[in-house]
Design a protein around this motif. Sequence first.
Motif, PDB file in Angstrom:
ATOM      1  N   THR A 189       1.066  -1.099   0.236  1.00 26.00           N
ATOM      2  CA  THR A 189       0.160   0.195  -0.165  1.00 26.00           C
ATOM      3  C   THR A 189       0.474   0.906  -0.154  1.00 26.00           C
ATOM      4  OG1 THR A 189      -1.841  -1.036   1.015  1.00 26.00           O
ATOM      5  CG2 THR A 189      -2.258   1.665   1.355  1.00 26.00           C
ATOM      6  N   ARG A 190       0.804   1.722  -0.843  1.00 24.26           N
ATOM      7  CA  ARG A 190       1.555   3.279  -1.299  1.00 24.26           C
ATOM      8  C   ARG A 190       1.130   4.003  -0.278  1.00 24.26           C
ATOM      9  NH1 ARG A 190       2.599   6.016  -7.075  1.00 24.26           N
ATOM     10  NH2 ARG A 190       2.589   8.182  -6.393  1.00 24.26           N
ATOM     11  N   VAL A 191       1.974   4.857   0.268  1.00 24.66           N
ATOM     12  CA  VAL A 191       1.714   6.281   1.137  1.00 24.66           C
ATOM     13  C   VAL A 191       2.575   7.562   0.673  1.00 24.66           C
ATOM     14  CG1 VAL A 191       1.288   7.489   3.048  1.00 24.66           C
ATOM     15  CG2 VAL A 191       1.101   4.839   2.569  1.00 24.66           C
ATOM     16  N   ASP A 192       1.725   8.415  -0.324  1.00 26.38           N
ATOM     17  CA  ASP A 192       2.921   9.906  -0.504  1.00 26.38           C
ATOM     18  C   ASP A 192       2.683  10.814   0.452  1.00 26.38           C
ATOM     19  OD1 ASP A 192       2.511   8.517  -3.429  1.00 26.38           O
ATOM     20  OD2 ASP A 192       0.857   9.067  -3.388  1.00 26.38           O
ATOM     21  N   SER A 193       3.804  11.656  -0.203  1.00 24.53           N
ATOM     22  CA  SER A 193       4.430  12.816   1.101  1.00 24.53           C
ATOM     23  C   SER A 193       4.509  14.019   0.592  1.00 24.53           C
ATOM     24  CB  SER A 193       5.765  11.843   1.869  1.00 24.53           C
ATOM     25  OG  SER A 193       6.909  11.829   1.273  1.00 24.53           O
ATOM     26  N   PRO A 194       4.759  14.910   0.306  1.00 25.32           N
ATOM     27  CA  PRO A 194       4.569  16.359  -0.364  1.00 25.32           C
ATOM     28  C   PRO A 194       5.924  16.280  -0.699  1.00 25.32           C
ATOM     29  CG  PRO A 194       4.640  17.275   2.520  1.00 25.32           C
ATOM     30  CD  PRO A 194       3.884  15.357   2.053  1.00 25.32           C
ATOM     31  N   ASP A 195       6.906  15.545   0.169  1.00 20.39           N
ATOM     32  CA  ASP A 195       8.386  16.048  -0.227  1.00 20.39           C
ATOM     33  C   ASP A 195       9.018  15.098  -1.278  1.00 20.39           C
ATOM     34  OD1 ASP A 195       8.519  13.190   1.105  1.00 20.39           O
ATOM     35  OD2 ASP A 195       9.972  14.089   2.867  1.00 20.39           O
ATOM     36  N   GLY A 196       8.549  14.608  -2.118  1.00 10.87           N
ATOM     37  CA  GLY A 196       8.421  13.886  -2.899  1.00 10.87           C
ATOM     38  C   GLY A 196       8.918  12.288  -3.054  1.00 10.87           C
ATOM     39  N   VAL A 197       8.756  11.415  -1.636  1.00 12.90           N
ATOM     40  CA  VAL A 197       9.081  10.338  -1.387  1.00 12.90           C
ATOM     41  C   VAL A 197       7.875   9.887  -1.526  1.00 12.90           C
ATOM     42  CG1 VAL A 197       9.902   8.956   0.838  1.00 12.90           C
ATOM     43  CG2 VAL A 197      10.618  10.725   0.350  1.00 12.90           C
ATOM     44  N   ILE A 198       7.426   8.318  -2.229  1.00 16.31           N
ATOM     45  CA  ILE A 198       6.314   7.876  -1.802  1.00 16.31           C
ATOM     46  C   ILE A 198       7.037   6.697  -0.320  1.00 16.31           C
ATOM     47  CG2 ILE A 198       5.594   5.807  -3.468  1.00 16.31           C
ATOM     48  CD1 ILE A 198       5.566   6.744  -6.134  1.00 16.31           C
ATOM     49  N   ALA A 199       5.892   6.125   0.285  1.00 18.75           N
ATOM     50  CA  ALA A 199       6.710   5.163   0.918  1.00 18.75           C
ATOM     51  C   ALA A 199       5.066   3.857   0.554  1.00 18.75           C
ATOM     52  CB  ALA A 199       6.665   6.173   1.789  1.00 18.75           C
ATOM     53  N   PHE A 200       6.245   2.838   1.383  1.00 23.41           N
ATOM     54  CA  PHE A 200       5.626   1.280   1.669  1.00 23.41           C
ATOM     55  C   PHE A 200       5.922   1.545   2.832  1.00 23.41           C
ATOM     56  CE2 PHE A 200       6.205   1.971  -2.767  1.00 23.41           C
ATOM     57  CZ  PHE A 200       5.087   1.695  -3.180  1.00 23.41           C
ATOM     58  N   ASP A 201       4.542   0.902   4.395  1.00 23.24           N
ATOM     59  CA  ASP A 201       4.748   0.597   5.517  1.00 23.24           C
ATOM     60  C   ASP A 201       5.408  -0.427   5.518  1.00 23.24           C
ATOM     61  OD1 ASP A 201       4.583   3.513   6.293  1.00 23.24           O
ATOM     62  OD2 ASP A 201       2.131   3.637   6.610  1.00 23.24           O
ATOM     63  N   LEU A 202       5.736  -0.838   6.261  1.00 24.08           N
ATOM     64  CA  LEU A 202       5.851  -2.526   6.773  1.00 24.08           C
ATOM     65  C   LEU A 202       6.349  -2.429   8.112  1.00 24.08           C
ATOM     66  CD1 LEU A 202      10.009  -2.484   4.551  1.00 24.08           C
ATOM     67  CD2 LEU A 202       7.433  -2.504   3.746  1.00 24.08           C
ATOM     68  N   LEU A 203       6.724  -3.711   8.628  1.00 19.28           N
ATOM     69  CA  LEU A 203       6.816  -3.958   9.939  1.00 19.28           C
ATOM     70  C   LEU A 203       7.481  -3.683  10.560  1.00 19.28           C
ATOM     71  CD1 LEU A 203       5.416  -7.793   9.664  1.00 19.28           C
ATOM     72  CD2 LEU A 203       4.095  -5.636   9.943  1.00 19.28           C
ATOM     73  N   GLY A 204       7.395  -2.237  11.121  1.00 22.40           N
ATOM     74  CA  GLY A 204       8.515  -1.887  11.552  1.00 22.40           C
ATOM     75  C   GLY A 204       9.712  -0.640  11.097  1.00 22.40           C
ATOM     76  N   GLN A 205       9.447  -0.265   9.765  1.00 22.17           N
ATOM     77  CA  GLN A 205      10.377   0.245   9.115  1.00 22.17           C
ATOM     78  C   GLN A 205       9.089   0.386   7.912  1.00 22.17           C
ATOM     79  OE1 GLN A 205      10.983  -3.686   8.884  1.00 22.17           O
ATOM     80  NE2 GLN A 205      12.304  -3.123   9.961  1.00 22.17           N
TER      81      GLN A 205
END
Length: 142
Positions: A28-44
């Motif tokens: 599951t993708r999470v966008d942020s305003p600083d240009g990073v696309i993140a994917f939350d994992l278990l603990g990181q």
Amino acid sequence: MEHRVSLITVGARDVETLAAFYEALGWTRVDSPDGVIAFDLLGQSLGIYPLAALADEIGVPESDLGHGAMALSHNVREKADVAPLLDRAQAAGGRLLKPAQDVFWGGHHGYFADPEGHIWEVAWNPFSALGPRGEFQWNGVG
């Protein structure tokens, strides 16, 4: 320093294509305003950041970043889970580097590269069972 990795940031030439690859794996993708696309994992989290911007942030030429000799590993609960995940990565646009096979130490694994060349191992380790939330525990101790 506490013993954990909080964020794994991978530099990408084509951020959207790389993000689509991980979404195709079911993340599951999470966008942020600083240009990073993140994917939350278990603990990181895994962050995808434009390679040129990462080089600029660090203060080095983009050519200095290259691809380090590193593999990220994803452990699965059962030996039979390795090959289907490698197939899924290939279907999503990854490149199979090593098909699923038994390993000399008693496990079972294979490797793929994502569309930007980041290397992943998919492994089943009979000596390091995953915890209740799927967290890896070296030798079964977390």
